[in-house]
Motif scaffolding. Structure first.
Motif, PDB file in Angstrom:
ATOM      1  N   GLY A  62     -12.310 -15.028   0.515  1.00 22.36           N
ATOM      2  CA  GLY A  62     -12.728 -14.205   1.640  1.00 22.36           C
ATOM      3  C   GLY A  62     -11.812 -13.018   1.889  1.00 22.36           C
ATOM      4  O   GLY A  62     -12.138 -12.152   2.686  1.00 22.36           O
ATOM      5  N   LEU A  63     -10.660 -12.979   1.212  1.00 21.09           N
ATOM      6  CA  LEU A  63      -9.764 -11.834   1.332  1.00 21.09           C
ATOM      7  C   LEU A  63      -9.734 -11.093   0.006  1.00 21.09           C
ATOM      8  O   LEU A  63      -9.367 -11.658  -1.020  1.00 21.09           O
ATOM      9  N   GLY A  64     -10.122  -9.825   0.057  1.00 24.17           N
ATOM     10  CA  GLY A  64     -10.036  -8.997  -1.131  1.00 24.17           C
ATOM     11  C   GLY A  64      -8.762  -8.175  -1.096  1.00 24.17           C
ATOM     12  O   GLY A  64      -8.017  -8.199  -0.110  1.00 24.17           O
ATOM     13  N   PRO A  65      -8.519  -7.413  -2.155  1.00 30.33           N
ATOM     14  CA  PRO A  65      -7.297  -6.613  -2.236  1.00 30.33           C
ATOM     15  C   PRO A  65      -7.127  -5.617  -1.084  1.00 30.33           C
ATOM     16  O   PRO A  65      -6.024  -5.451  -0.571  1.00 30.33           O
ATOM     17  N   ALA A  66      -8.200  -4.981  -0.649  1.00 29.75           N
ATOM     18  CA  ALA A  66      -8.096  -3.995   0.438  1.00 29.75           C
ATOM     19  C   ALA A  66      -7.694  -4.663   1.751  1.00 29.75           C
ATOM     20  O   ALA A  66      -6.828  -4.151   2.472  1.00 29.75           O
ATOM     21  N   THR A  67      -8.293  -5.796   2.052  1.00 29.84           N
ATOM     22  CA  THR A  67      -7.959  -6.502   3.295  1.00 29.84           C
ATOM     23  C   THR A  67      -6.542  -7.044   3.236  1.00 29.84           C
ATOM     24  O   THR A  67      -5.790  -6.964   4.213  1.00 29.84           O
ATOM     25  N   THR A  68      -6.172  -7.568   2.079  1.00 27.59           N
ATOM     26  CA  THR A  68      -4.806  -8.072   1.907  1.00 27.59           C
ATOM     27  C   THR A  68      -3.787  -6.962   2.151  1.00 27.59           C
ATOM     28  O   THR A  68      -2.810  -7.150   2.877  1.00 27.59           O
ATOM     29  N   ARG A  69      -4.022  -5.783   1.559  1.00 25.31           N
ATOM     30  CA  ARG A  69      -3.098  -4.660   1.762  1.00 25.31           C
ATOM     31  C   ARG A  69      -3.036  -4.257   3.225  1.00 25.31           C
ATOM     32  O   ARG A  69      -1.969  -3.979   3.764  1.00 25.31           O
ATOM     33  N   ARG A  70      -4.173  -4.243   3.891  1.00 28.72           N
ATOM     34  CA  ARG A  70      -4.217  -3.886   5.307  1.00 28.72           C
ATOM     35  C   ARG A  70      -3.404  -4.873   6.140  1.00 28.72           C
ATOM     36  O   ARG A  70      -2.644  -4.481   7.029  1.00 28.72           O
ATOM     37  N   LYS A 102      -7.901  -8.212  15.766  1.00 32.89           N
ATOM     38  CA  LYS A 102      -7.998  -6.874  16.359  1.00 32.89           C
ATOM     39  C   LYS A 102      -7.509  -5.802  15.385  1.00 32.89           C
ATOM     40  O   LYS A 102      -8.093  -4.732  15.280  1.00 32.89           O
ATOM     41  N   ARG A 103      -6.443  -6.110  14.647  1.00 33.07           N
ATOM     42  CA  ARG A 103      -5.811  -5.117  13.788  1.00 33.07           C
ATOM     43  C   ARG A 103      -6.304  -5.128  12.342  1.00 33.07           C
ATOM     44  O   ARG A 103      -5.877  -4.304  11.535  1.00 33.07           O
ATOM     45  N   THR A 104      -7.203  -6.054  12.001  1.00 34.49           N
ATOM     46  CA  THR A 104      -7.710  -6.159  10.634  1.00 34.49           C
ATOM     47  C   THR A 104      -9.222  -5.956  10.626  1.00 34.49           C
ATOM     48  O   THR A 104      -9.965  -6.850  11.021  1.00 34.49           O
ATOM     49  N   PRO A 105      -9.682  -4.782  10.182  1.00 33.70           N
ATOM     50  CA  PRO A 105     -11.124  -4.526  10.130  1.00 33.70           C
ATOM     51  C   PRO A 105     -11.855  -5.591   9.296  1.00 33.70           C
ATOM     52  O   PRO A 105     -11.368  -6.012   8.244  1.00 33.70           O
ATOM     53  N   GLY A 106     -12.979  -6.050   9.815  1.00 37.71           N
ATOM     54  CA  GLY A 106     -13.774  -7.055   9.126  1.00 37.71           C
ATOM     55  C   GLY A 106     -13.336  -8.484   9.381  1.00 37.71           C
ATOM     56  O   GLY A 106     -13.955  -9.423   8.884  1.00 37.71           O
TER      57      GLY A 106
END
Length: 93
Positions: free
Chosen positions: A36-44, A62-66
């Protein structure tokens, strides 16, 4: 008999495959290993954590889109913890 029971509990704990990942110390590879966590979300997540540690699950969402309640619940079931808490945070005092 007690020894067999204790051994069974120990094997069940190791066999479950769930490991705890605390978001405060998680490395990129730890987060990428969660479904459920991709590279973009992990970096964010890592960028936001660097800016300021997450206070709780609400702050993470709140601070993590999606990242909403459903995703937070799925990640918590896989062992992700925020300030040692599962999602939803326990209400016990």
């Amino acid at each position: 008999m007690k020894h067999h029971f204790a051994l069974g509990l120990l094997l069940a704990a190791f066999g479950s495959g769930a490991q705890t990942v605390d978001i405060a110390q998680a490395r990129e590879i730890d987060l990428d290993g969660l479904r459920g966590l991709g590279p973009a979300t992990t970096r964010r997540i890592l960028e936001e954590r660097e800016r300021q540690p997450f206070r709780d699950w609400k702050d993470l969402m709140k601070r993590t889109p999606g990242m909403g309640p459903k995703k937070a619940s799925q990640l918590s079931e896989q062992g992700l913890r925020v300030q040692g808490q599962t999602y939803p945070p326990s209400r016990a005092h």
